[in-house]
Scaffold this motif. Structure first.
Motif, short mmCIF file in Angstrom:
data_model
loop_
_atom_site.label_atom_id
_atom_site.label_comp_id
_atom_site.label_asym_id
_atom_site.label_seq_id
_atom_site.Cartn_x
_atom_site.Cartn_y
_atom_site.Cartn_z
N LEU A 20 41.20 -11.88 45.68
CA LEU A 20 42.02 -10.73 45.30
C LEU A 20 41.26 -9.42 45.40
N THR A 21 40.02 -9.47 45.87
CA THR A 21 39.22 -8.26 45.96
C THR A 21 39.08 -7.72 47.37
N THR A 22 39.86 -8.24 48.28
CA THR A 22 39.84 -7.73 49.65
C THR A 22 41.27 -7.66 50.19
N CYS A 23 41.47 -6.75 51.13
CA CYS A 23 42.76 -6.62 51.81
C CYS A 23 42.64 -7.20 53.22
N LYS A 64 44.67 -0.93 44.66
CA LYS A 64 44.73 -2.07 43.74
C LYS A 64 43.47 -2.92 43.83
N VAL A 65 42.99 -3.16 45.03
CA VAL A 65 41.79 -3.97 45.21
C VAL A 65 40.57 -3.26 44.63
N ALA A 66 40.51 -1.94 44.77
CA ALA A 66 39.40 -1.18 44.18
C ALA A 66 39.42 -1.32 42.67
N GLY A 67 40.61 -1.32 42.07
CA GLY A 67 40.71 -1.53 40.63
C GLY A 67 40.24 -2.91 40.21
N ASN A 72 36.05 -6.49 37.88
CA ASN A 72 35.07 -7.57 38.03
C ASN A 72 33.63 -7.06 37.81
N ALA A 73 33.34 -5.85 38.26
CA ALA A 73 31.99 -5.31 38.05
C ALA A 73 31.74 -5.09 36.57
#
Length: 77
Positions: A20-23, A64-67, A72-73
């Motif tokens: 879910l962290t990449t497009c 959304k992915v940046a959020g 996660n960070a």
């Protein structure tokens, strides 16, 4: 009476799954049929609409992915 909020245990936040962290990459523009002088303006308008919608969708996904990455960070700290 014992309260669970008084314990020393810290709540563990769960990160989002990595997928879910990449497009996905942007798709290639479609091949347009042969043009004629009469249809050029309509083709141009259709192409512009497609490009603007594609970029808008990508921007929405990217935000959304940046959020999710930021979440996660923060969870990892």
């Amino acid at each position: 009476m014992a309260l669970t909020g008084c314990g020393n245990e810290r709540v563990r936040l769960v990160p989002f799954p990595a997928e879910l962290t990449t497009c996905a990459d942007e798709p290639q523009a479609p091949d347009l049929p042969a043009q004629s002088p009469e249809t050029q303006r309509a083709r141009d308008a259709m192409t512009l609409d497609y490009i603007l919608a594609l970029r808008s969708a990508w921007g929405d996904c990217f935000a959304k992915v940046a959020g999710v990455k930021a979440w996660n960070a923060g969870v990892g700290k």
